[in-house]
Design a protein around this motif. Structure first.
Motif, PDB file in Angstrom:
ATOM      1  N   PRO A   1      96.510 -21.088   4.382  1.00 12.80           N
ATOM      2  CA  PRO A   1      95.586 -20.876   3.258  1.00 12.80           C
ATOM      3  C   PRO A   1      94.403 -21.838   3.299  1.00 12.80           C
ATOM      4  CG  PRO A   1      97.861 -20.867   2.499  1.00 12.80           C
ATOM      5  CD  PRO A   1      97.894 -21.336   3.921  1.00 12.80           C
ATOM      6  N   GLU A   2      93.211 -21.294   3.033  1.00 16.53           N
ATOM      7  CA  GLU A   2      92.009 -22.119   2.996  1.00 16.53           C
ATOM      8  C   GLU A   2      91.949 -22.908   1.682  1.00 16.53           C
ATOM      9  OE1 GLU A   2      91.470 -18.623   3.262  1.00 16.53           O
ATOM     10  OE2 GLU A   2      91.109 -18.387   5.415  1.00 16.53           O
ATOM     11  N   PRO A   3      91.088 -23.917   1.604  1.00 13.04           N
ATOM     12  CA  PRO A   3      90.911 -24.640   0.347  1.00 13.04           C
ATOM     13  C   PRO A   3      90.583 -23.697  -0.807  1.00 13.04           C
ATOM     14  CG  PRO A   3      89.853 -25.835   2.118  1.00 13.04           C
ATOM     15  CD  PRO A   3      90.308 -24.537   2.705  1.00 13.04           C
ATOM     16  N   TYR A   4      91.226 -23.899  -1.921  1.00 15.74           N
ATOM     17  CA  TYR A   4      91.074 -23.151  -3.168  1.00 15.74           C
ATOM     18  C   TYR A   4      91.775 -21.799  -3.155  1.00 15.74           C
ATOM     19  CZ  TYR A   4      87.519 -26.697  -4.029  1.00 15.74           C
ATOM     20  OH  TYR A   4      86.861 -27.888  -4.185  1.00 15.74           O
TER      21      TYR A   4
ATOM     22  N   VAL B   1      82.709 -12.142  -6.968  1.00 20.73           N
ATOM     23  CA  VAL B   1      82.597 -13.263  -6.050  1.00 20.73           C
ATOM     24  C   VAL B   1      81.187 -13.329  -5.487  1.00 20.73           C
ATOM     25  CG1 VAL B   1      85.037 -13.268  -5.384  1.00 20.73           C
ATOM     26  CG2 VAL B   1      83.432 -11.797  -4.173  1.00 20.73           C
ATOM     27  N   THR B   2      80.887 -14.437  -4.837  1.00 13.02           N
ATOM     28  CA  THR B   2      79.617 -14.605  -4.144  1.00 13.02           C
ATOM     29  C   THR B   2      79.866 -14.511  -2.644  1.00 13.02           C
ATOM     30  OG1 THR B   2      78.725 -16.008  -5.902  1.00 13.02           O
ATOM     31  CG2 THR B   2      77.671 -16.154  -3.739  1.00 13.02           C
TER      32      THR B   2
ATOM     33  N   ASP C   1      78.044 -20.513  -0.652  1.00 13.83           N
ATOM     34  CA  ASP C   1      79.326 -20.275  -1.316  1.00 13.83           C
ATOM     35  C   ASP C   1      80.059 -19.058  -0.774  1.00 13.83           C
ATOM     36  OD1 ASP C   1      78.983 -22.454  -3.001  1.00 13.83           O
ATOM     37  OD2 ASP C   1      77.900 -21.280  -4.491  1.00 13.83           O
ATOM     38  N   ALA C   2      79.562 -18.479   0.327  1.00 10.74           N
ATOM     39  CA  ALA C   2      80.167 -17.256   0.857  1.00 10.74           C
ATOM     40  C   ALA C   2      81.612 -17.477   1.281  1.00 10.74           C
ATOM     41  CB  ALA C   2      79.342 -16.725   2.026  1.00 10.74           C
ATOM     42  N   GLY C   3      81.903 -18.620   1.920  1.00  8.91           N
ATOM     43  CA  GLY C   3      83.262 -18.889   2.359  1.00  8.91           C
ATOM     44  C   GLY C   3      84.223 -18.984   1.199  1.00  8.91           C
ATOM     45  N   LEU C   4      83.799 -19.623   0.123  1.00 11.12           N
ATOM     46  CA  LEU C   4      84.637 -19.738  -1.064  1.00 11.12           C
ATOM     47  C   LEU C   4      84.889 -18.366  -1.678  1.00 11.12           C
ATOM     48  CD1 LEU C   4      86.060 -21.622  -3.055  1.00 11.12           C
ATOM     49  CD2 LEU C   4      83.893 -21.830  -4.282  1.00 11.12           C
ATOM     50  N   GLY C   5      83.847 -17.544  -1.728  1.00 14.86           N
ATOM     51  CA  GLY C   5      84.010 -16.202  -2.263  1.00 14.86           C
ATOM     52  C   GLY C   5      84.993 -15.385  -1.444  1.00 14.86           C
TER      53      GLY C   5
ATOM     54  N   PHE D   1      88.662 -11.345 -12.261  1.00 11.93           N
ATOM     55  CA  PHE D   1      88.859 -12.649 -11.633  1.00 11.93           C
ATOM     56  C   PHE D   1      87.514 -13.091 -11.078  1.00 11.93           C
ATOM     57  CE2 PHE D   1      89.815 -14.981  -7.587  1.00 11.93           C
ATOM     58  CZ  PHE D   1      90.104 -16.181  -8.208  1.00 11.93           C
ATOM     59  N   GLY D   2      87.022 -14.220 -11.555  1.00 17.25           N
ATOM     60  CA  GLY D   2      85.724 -14.726 -11.146  1.00 17.25           C
ATOM     61  C   GLY D   2      84.839 -14.926 -12.367  1.00 17.25           C
ATOM     62  N   PRO D   3      83.584 -15.276 -12.134  1.00 19.59           N
ATOM     63  CA  PRO D   3      82.895 -15.507 -10.856  1.00 19.59           C
ATOM     64  C   PRO D   3      83.371 -16.787 -10.159  1.00 19.59           C
ATOM     65  CG  PRO D   3      81.347 -15.081 -12.662  1.00 19.59           C
ATOM     66  CD  PRO D   3      82.672 -15.358 -13.285  1.00 19.59           C
ATOM     67  N   THR D   4      82.850 -16.982  -8.934  1.00 20.40           N
ATOM     68  CA  THR D   4      83.246 -18.141  -8.151  1.00 20.40           C
ATOM     69  C   THR D   4      82.246 -19.290  -8.210  1.00 20.40           C
ATOM     70  OG1 THR D   4      82.302 -17.085  -6.184  1.00 20.40           O
ATOM     71  CG2 THR D   4      84.656 -16.794  -6.558  1.00 20.40           C
TER      72      THR D   4
END
Length: 727
Positions: A635-638, A366-367, A372-376, A431-434
């Motif tokens: 749950p957050e988006p994604y 993940v990042t 993109d930290a929040g998505l990671g 699983f990843g990358p994001t």
């Protein structure tokens, strides 16, 4: 530049509708074509008289075969070919940009930084050509197309396998005089080093605006190539040293493409689309706009002699089917080390019980830094929850722990992380990358290591080229985002004259998505559409909005990065525009509602990402409760898509584990994923031939979600088409 079709030109070839002429020569014509799915292609058609020679047909068929063997984002891919047709044809992806020869001829030499980027990426392309066992043999400015996200090498018409001697007999000169190596000029044939020499000539031309061995008759150019030194006046520093090395008379002393790539890569831009000087970027934007403003093509409408109401219903259903089918077809057709983020605990308190079971490791890439930290963080949380649930399940034959690494969102870090996870033999999958940049770098490493990995947050279609066996994506393909916008407008009855702005600052994704929106709106919805393309590093966005408002548009689609979309929202609000407005699906879950404020109210985003907290299905309620119990919120988006992806990986991996434990063969998991159908929280997952989430008539309408900005946040309106089972 293109020109109008002539009466003698065919209307269609091999499933491609021909729209414009791109060029013509003694043997045939290259057309701009459009596939049934709406994608643009360059279609080379050979005249029947030129194809009368059976040996020529064999060579032409071989051109397509050789081009298909090369996997590189900097080589234009083949979309289709038929060497047996009365007029043989070959179709490749259309690149809406000038050739290097056109760009330098019109705007002059490129700056040194652009020449270095050009050289680095073309060296990578040649590395892929040579890695496939081929030699291009005609690298020249006319065979290099310029796009905002990098150059593209084209034309394998005289390429040959390195062990093919059919056309390399002594005394036979093949190539373009002035851009071929001395050994070619002497008729001694050409190997990979000859392509490097030709690339040196191309870079010298790009840097100076002059061919390095001047101009004149072919004989004169061949003589100078063999006996004279190249004209590199005006080129200095490291770039001069690189060109001197490429243009060495002795092929044994020239650098390899890999060495050349390394020497030139240090000036690679932070953004892949920031390498062209403004005048050239504007030319690319103009070509893009031209390709989007093609004449209308009548849509297929199945009307009968019914009354007006029934006719409208039939038209709606027919266009809906066509639109969704078109979206599906589109997708069938293009460091220095990493920091350990988390150890990955299952949180079940069952360590003692699990001690007797074999333990396998799921890598999570993940990042954690930057935008993109929040998505990671969301994806890492989803993976931990899925693993914890697996470990807590009664009767599990094995336990799983996670190894989470932060790739920093950069090429070097992503590559390093991928190497670390691939080298760990306990890791059964990743699983990843994001992020897209990390995905592009890491997929090559995982492909070479046969290590299956699944990303739920990327959507480009070209990762399959470098990793055709083990790279999978569960997120909606980016091109399908354009289809989703058009279908949403149709289903909600909001089809009107549309203004579409495509901001190239968002990279090729925005152009790909915009092309589909424009094509669908015009051909399938049957409505007027006015496209505008904004070149990168320009401030032309506001002017494009003003132009479209002056044309009285009723719908607005603005495909751009976050900051530009926020600015457009403010401009439209100040102008009093209240019609339907759509943004790119990439902005779902972004800070758009807060940054746009009141101006952002009412904007739509259509995506396969779901907000499970508003669904009433048993699985959505269970997942939402589990997330809240573990993390204290909804749950957050994604999050849902990440959770589904990991659960699917665990399910299919379990079916590869040998009885009694042991380490299964890595390729076995990828082989299962290619054929699996997995029912997730809100949608069903299956993969296309290119290992992307397979878009179908059913899932585009009933498993793709419309969100609208209301009350300062994204709120899920529902699926594109009614789906009472999910609401």
């Amino acid at each position: 530049m293109s020109e109008a079709m002539r009466p003698s030109d065919p209307l269609a070839v091999g499933g491609f509708r021909l729209l414009r002429r791109l060029g013509a020569g003694g043997m045939g014509v290259v057309y701009l074509g459009r596939s049934e799915a709406g994608g643009l292609a360059a279609v080379k058609v050979i005249r029947a008289e030129s194809a009368a020679d059976e040996e020529f047909r064999v060579r032409f068929a071989r051109e397509a075969e050789l081009a298909r063997r090369v996997g590189s984002p900097w080589v234009v891919p083949v979309l289709g070919a038929d060497g047996t047709a009365p007029e043989p044809w070959l179709a490749t992806t259309f690149v809406p940009g000038p050739s290097l020869g056109e760009a330098v001829g019109e705007h002059g030499p490129l700056p040194p930084s652009a020449v270095r980027v050009l050289g680095a990426l073309l060296a990578e392309a040649l590395g892929a050509v040579h890695g496939a066992g081929l030699v291009h043999r005609d690298v020249k400015p006319g065979n290099v197309l310029l796009a905002v996200n990098g150059p593209r090498l084209i034309d394998f018409g005289i390429a040959r396998a390195t062990d093919d001697t059919a056309l390399t007999a002594s005394g036979l000169v093949i190539g373009t005089a002035g851009f071929l190596a001395p050994e070619q000029a002497r008729g001694e044939g050409s190997g990979p080093a000859g392509d490097v020499f030709a690339l040196g000539c191309v870079l010298a031309y790009a840097a100076t605006g002059r061919p390095p061995f001047g101009v004149g008759t072919p004989d004169a150019l061949l003589y100078r190539t063999v006996h004279d030194e190249p004209d590199l006046q005006g080129v200095a520093g490291e770039l001069r040293e690189v060109l001197d090395a490429c243009l060495a008379k002795d092929p044994q002393t020239r650098p390899t493409p890999a060495e050349l790539r390394t020497r030139l890569a240090e000036d690679a831009p932070a953004s892949p689309s920031a390498w062209l000087p403004d005048p050239v970027a504007r030319t690319v934007a103009e070509r893009s706009a031209e390709s989007l403003a093609l004449p209308d093509i009548e849509p297929t409408v199945l009307d009968g002699p019914d009354d007006a109401s029934r006719t409208r219903s039939k038209r709606l259903a027919s266009r809906r089917r066509l639109l969704v089918a078109g979206g599906a077809l589109l997708l069938a057709g293009g460091g220095s080390g990493a920091a350990l983020w988390a150890a990955g605990r299952d949180g079940t308190g069952a360590e003692a019980k699990a001690a007797t079971k074999p333990t396998y490791v799921l890598g999570v890439q993940v990042t954690r830094t930057g935008p993109d930290a929040g998505l990671g963080r969301t994806c890492e949380r989803a993976a931990q929850l899925a693993v914890a649930e697996h470990n807590a399940a009664a009767g599990g034959a094995f336990t799983v722990r996670t190894k989470v690494l932060d790739d920093d969102g950069t090429v070097d870090r992503a590559t390093s992380v991928a190497h670390e996870l691939a080298a760990d033999r306990a890791v059964f999958a990743v699983f990843g990358p994001t992020g897209e940049i990390a995905m592009r770098a890491a997929s090559r490493v995982y492909g070479a290591a046969n290590l299956t990995h699944v990303s739920s947050t990327t959507g480009q279609s070209d990762f399959f080229v470098s990793s055709p066996a083990v790279s999978f994506q569960t997120g909606m393909p980016h091109q399908a985002g354009g289809t989703a916008i058009a279908l949403s407008a149709l289903a909600s009855g909001q089809v009107g004259r549309a203004g579409v702005v495509i901001d190239r600052a968002g990279g090729s994704v925005m152009h790909d998505q915009g092309n589909v929106v424009v094509t669908s709106w015009r051909q399938i919805l049957g409505a007027e559409v006015l496209p505008r393309v904004v070149a990168e590093d320009t401030d032309d966005g506001p002017a494009a909005v003003r132009q479209l408002l002056s044309r009285g548009v009723q719908d607005f689609v603005y495909l751009a990065p976050l900051d530009a979309t926020v600015r457009a929202a403010g401009q439209l609000a100040r102008a009093g525009f209240t019609g339907p407005r759509w943004m790119s699906h990439l902005l779902y879950g972004s800070d758009f509602p807060r940054l746009a404020g009141a101006a952002g109210e009412g904007w739509y985003v259509v995506t396969s990402a779901v907000d499970p907290a508003v669904l009433k299905t048993k699985e959505a309620v269970r997942f939402t409760a589990a997330w809240k119990a573990r993390y204290g919120g909804t749950p957050e988006p994604y999050a849902t898509e990440a959770y589904d992806s990991v659960r699917m990986l665990l399910q299919e991996f379990a079916r590869t584990v040998p009885a009694g434990g042991g380490r299964p063969a890595r390729p076995a998991l990828a082989a299962r994923l290619q054929k699996t159908t997995y029912h997730g929280v809100a949608r069903t997952y299956a993969f296309s031939d290119y290992h992307q989430y397979a878009v179908t008539t059913q899932n585009m309408g009933t498993e793709t979600f419309v969100h609208q900005v209301r009350g300062g946040r994204f709120r899920q309106v529902g699926t594109i088409l009614p789906n009472t089972g999910n609401q």
